[in-house]
Design a protein around this motif. Structure first.
Motif, PDB file in Angstrom:
ATOM      1  N   GLU A 110      -2.103  -3.345  -3.646  1.00 27.52           N
ATOM      2  CA  GLU A 110      -1.861  -4.489  -4.519  1.00 27.52           C
ATOM      3  C   GLU A 110      -1.268  -5.674  -3.764  1.00 27.52           C
ATOM      4  O   GLU A 110      -0.727  -5.539  -2.669  1.00 27.52           O
ATOM      5  N   ASN A 111      -1.420  -6.843  -4.390  1.00 29.98           N
ATOM      6  CA  ASN A 111      -0.681  -8.043  -4.015  1.00 29.98           C
ATOM      7  C   ASN A 111      -0.175  -8.675  -5.302  1.00 29.98           C
ATOM      8  O   ASN A 111      -0.036  -7.975  -6.317  1.00 29.98           O
ATOM      9  N   ASN A 112       0.097  -9.971  -5.313  1.00 29.28           N
ATOM     10  CA  ASN A 112       0.636 -10.606  -6.507  1.00 29.28           C
ATOM     11  C   ASN A 112      -0.432 -10.937  -7.546  1.00 29.28           C
ATOM     12  O   ASN A 112      -0.113 -11.407  -8.637  1.00 29.28           O
ATOM     13  N   ILE A 113      -1.719 -10.682  -7.246  1.00 28.37           N
ATOM     14  CA  ILE A 113      -2.804 -11.019  -8.164  1.00 28.37           C
ATOM     15  C   ILE A 113      -3.599  -9.803  -8.612  1.00 28.37           C
ATOM     16  O   ILE A 113      -3.950  -9.676  -9.790  1.00 28.37           O
ATOM     17  N   ILE A 114      -3.895  -8.901  -7.698  1.00 22.80           N
ATOM     18  CA  ILE A 114      -4.776  -7.768  -7.994  1.00 22.80           C
ATOM     19  C   ILE A 114      -4.082  -6.455  -7.673  1.00 22.80           C
ATOM     20  O   ILE A 114      -3.278  -6.377  -6.730  1.00 22.80           O
ATOM     21  N   LYS A 115      -4.412  -5.430  -8.457  1.00 25.94           N
ATOM     22  CA  LYS A 115      -3.845  -4.099  -8.230  1.00 25.94           C
ATOM     23  C   LYS A 115      -4.938  -3.053  -8.423  1.00 25.94           C
ATOM     24  O   LYS A 115      -5.614  -3.029  -9.458  1.00 25.94           O
ATOM     25  N   ARG A 116      -5.122  -2.193  -7.410  1.00 34.13           N
ATOM     26  CA  ARG A 116      -6.062  -1.084  -7.500  1.00 34.13           C
ATOM     27  C   ARG A 116      -5.301   0.228  -7.366  1.00 34.13           C
ATOM     28  O   ARG A 116      -4.491   0.397  -6.442  1.00 34.13           O
ATOM     29  N   VAL A 117      -5.569   1.139  -8.285  1.00 29.26           N
ATOM     30  CA  VAL A 117      -4.935   2.450  -8.270  1.00 29.26           C
ATOM     31  C   VAL A 117      -6.017   3.500  -8.064  1.00 29.26           C
ATOM     32  O   VAL A 117      -7.056   3.487  -8.738  1.00 29.26           O
ATOM     33  N   TYR A 118      -5.770   4.410  -7.115  1.00 26.67           N
ATOM     34  CA  TYR A 118      -6.724   5.465  -6.779  1.00 26.67           C
ATOM     35  C   TYR A 118      -6.096   6.841  -6.974  1.00 26.67           C
ATOM     36  O   TYR A 118      -4.885   7.025  -6.783  1.00 26.67           O
ATOM     37  N   ASN A 119      -6.937   7.806  -7.305  1.00 30.37           N
ATOM     38  CA  ASN A 119      -6.582   9.208  -7.155  1.00 30.37           C
ATOM     39  C   ASN A 119      -6.803   9.549  -5.689  1.00 30.37           C
ATOM     40  O   ASN A 119      -7.919   9.413  -5.178  1.00 30.37           O
ATOM     41  N   ALA A 149     -13.651  17.255   1.490  1.00 34.35           N
ATOM     42  CA  ALA A 149     -12.605  16.417   2.087  1.00 34.35           C
ATOM     43  C   ALA A 149     -11.453  17.263   2.625  1.00 34.35           C
ATOM     44  O   ALA A 149     -11.025  18.239   2.008  1.00 34.35           O
ATOM     45  N   SER A 150     -10.953  16.848   3.798  1.00 32.99           N
ATOM     46  CA  SER A 150      -9.778  17.482   4.387  1.00 32.99           C
ATOM     47  C   SER A 150      -9.091  16.493   5.319  1.00 32.99           C
ATOM     48  O   SER A 150      -9.672  15.488   5.718  1.00 32.99           O
ATOM     49  N   ASN A 151      -7.835  16.762   5.626  1.00 30.99           N
ATOM     50  CA  ASN A 151      -7.059  15.979   6.596  1.00 30.99           C
ATOM     51  C   ASN A 151      -6.965  14.494   6.238  1.00 30.99           C
ATOM     52  O   ASN A 151      -7.019  13.626   7.116  1.00 30.99           O
ATOM     53  N   GLY A 152      -6.829  14.167   4.974  1.00 27.51           N
ATOM     54  CA  GLY A 152      -6.674  12.777   4.579  1.00 27.51           C
ATOM     55  C   GLY A 152      -5.334  12.212   5.023  1.00 27.51           C
ATOM     56  O   GLY A 152      -4.310  12.889   4.951  1.00 27.51           O
ATOM     57  N   LYS A 153      -5.335  10.985   5.515  1.00 27.57           N
ATOM     58  CA  LYS A 153      -4.074  10.354   5.920  1.00 27.57           C
ATOM     59  C   LYS A 153      -4.138   8.847   5.694  1.00 27.57           C
ATOM     60  O   LYS A 153      -5.212   8.249   5.684  1.00 27.57           O
ATOM     61  N   LEU A 154      -2.967   8.245   5.506  1.00 27.40           N
ATOM     62  CA  LEU A 154      -2.833   6.813   5.267  1.00 27.40           C
ATOM     63  C   LEU A 154      -1.976   6.185   6.353  1.00 27.40           C
ATOM     64  O   LEU A 154      -0.898   6.694   6.670  1.00 27.40           O
ATOM     65  N   THR A 155      -2.460   5.061   6.925  1.00 28.08           N
ATOM     66  CA  THR A 155      -1.705   4.308   7.927  1.00 28.08           C
ATOM     67  C   THR A 155      -1.658   2.853   7.493  1.00 28.08           C
ATOM     68  O   THR A 155      -2.705   2.247   7.234  1.00 28.08           O
ATOM     69  N   ALA A 159       0.872  -1.170   0.000  1.00 24.58           N
ATOM     70  CA  ALA A 159       0.000   0.000   0.000  1.00 24.58           C
ATOM     71  C   ALA A 159       0.908   1.219   0.000  1.00 24.58           C
ATOM     72  O   ALA A 159       1.586   1.493   1.000  1.00 24.58           O
ATOM     73  N   THR A 160       0.952   1.942  -1.116  1.00 20.76           N
ATOM     74  CA  THR A 160       1.891   3.050  -1.250  1.00 20.76           C
ATOM     75  C   THR A 160       1.164   4.299  -1.736  1.00 20.76           C
ATOM     76  O   THR A 160       0.294   4.236  -2.616  1.00 20.76           O
ATOM     77  N   LEU A 161       1.512   5.427  -1.150  1.00 22.35           N
ATOM     78  CA  LEU A 161       0.965   6.724  -1.547  1.00 22.35           C
ATOM     79  C   LEU A 161       2.111   7.568  -2.082  1.00 22.35           C
ATOM     80  O   LEU A 161       3.035   7.928  -1.356  1.00 22.35           O
ATOM     81  N   THR A 162       2.057   7.869  -3.384  1.00 21.52           N
ATOM     82  CA  THR A 162       3.080   8.666  -4.042  1.00 21.52           C
ATOM     83  C   THR A 162       2.414   9.849  -4.718  1.00 21.52           C
ATOM     84  O   THR A 162       1.645   9.669  -5.683  1.00 21.52           O
TER      85      THR A 162
END
Length: 337
Positions: A42-51, A88-94, A32-35
């Motif tokens: 993603e894993n070795n089978i499925i990949k989801r990309v989000y804005n 939306a405001s204060n979005g964060k990823l953990t 799970a990466t935010l760039t």
């Protein structure tokens, strides 16, 4: 005897360590990466990309890594919708690793938190290794004045089937997942389960249709979508009770039309929420499928086996009618060990 006990204890500790290490090694497949403004799950089978969209996610693409087949999801609005919520405001990823237990495998948890005005939303994604699906658990808190059950429009009230009257999002419906599917030719299959056997003899009911420009509201626990004439598809599992007994039920589980498939109804209304404590809501699972009906069901079963490990000799099933009379309950009890 003391030496034997020490040897057995050492073997047991070694086995436990090996299991934990194996779980950690397999989790290297899960990421799970935010760039910048792009979130990748993603894993070795499925990949989801989000804005990223400041934490109010918009699906960008969905890929089946086994075949390399990918759908570009051209959604212009966030995947989730809560009427009455703000910007939306204060979005964060953990991101954290969750260890295996005797009944479930290890997985990577990616929590996306965002504040939508007076409403706070937490989406806890579960990414399992070797699984063609990614699950999402919803948590809400806040102090919002709104109603999310919505109203079902009568088709008889529509002036013309070619108009866009029915295409608008129904007022007051909470939306938990949106896939803006490309193309116009998709075949939809849903399966709905029933309980309350005093009122139902048919406990499983299937529905099949093609996507059309006007919106269809469908009840069901799981939806399979497949491109017409192809072998590539997706599924959405709504993790909730049977439709008839869901809380804050909006009258359907899925909204479908050309260019869009949505899962609706999180199981709560704003009045049920606490301003300072997370409330667990219904969730969803989105996965990729390939092949025929067997391939679809195998993908769903793969996910179910991650959530609940079955061991022969340990796990059994008991079917019970909780409304049975005392006489029937006593008869059932005599046959249980």
């Amino acid at each position: 005897m003391g030496m034997l006990k020490r040897v057995m204890m050492a073997l047991l500790l070694n086995l436990i360590f090996s299991v934990l290490l194996f779980g950690q090694n397999t989790l290297t497949q899960c990421k799970a990466t935010l760039t910048g403004d792009t979130l990748v799950l993603e894993n070795n089978i499925i990949k989801r990309v989000y804005n990223w969209n400041n934490g109010n996610l918009k699906s960008y693409s969905l890929t089946d890594k086994r075949t390399g087949y990918s759908w570009k999801l051209a959604g212009k609005t966030p995947d989730q919708l809560f009427p009455g919520a703000g910007n939306a405001s204060n979005g964060k990823l953990t991101v954290t690793q969750v260890n295996a237990t005797p009944i479930s495998v290890a997985f990577l948890k990616a929590e996306v938190e965002v504040k939508l005005g007076a409403l706070e939303v937490k989406k806890a994604f579960r990414i399992y290794p070797d699984c063609p699906a990614i699950a999402c658990d919803y948590y809400l808190k806040g102090n919002l004045k709104a109603q999310w059950t919505g109203a079902t429009a009568s088709k008889g009230d529509l002036k013309n089937i070619e108009t866009n009257i029915s295409a608008a999002v129904p007022t007051g419906v909470s939306i938990m997942e949106t896939l803006a599917l490309p193309g116009k030719h998709w075949n939809i299959k849903t399966t709905q389960f029933f309980d309350i056997t005093d009122q139902n003899n048919t406990l499983v009911q299937e529905h099949e249709q093609l996507l059309y420009r006007s919106e269809s509201r469908i009840a069901g626990n799981v939806l399979f979508a497949e491109e017409t004439g192809g072998t590539h598809g997706i599924f959405i599992l709504k993790e909730a009770p049977s439709s008839d007994v869901q809380l804050a039920y909006p009258g359907a589980d899925f909204l479908v039309q050309i260019g869009k498939v949505q899962a609706i109804g999180v199981g709560v209304n704003p009045a049920d929420l606490s301003p300072d404590k997370w409330t667990r809501c219904y969730g969803f699972v989105t996965g990729v499928t390939t092949g025929d009906r067997l391939g679809q069901l195998s993908a769903l079963r793969n996910y179910q086996q991650q959530v609940r490990l079955h061991q022969s000799g340990r796990d059994d099933m008991v079917m019970m009618n909780t409304r049975a009379t005392a006489t029937r309950t006593n008869i059932l009890a005599k046959h249980l060990p």
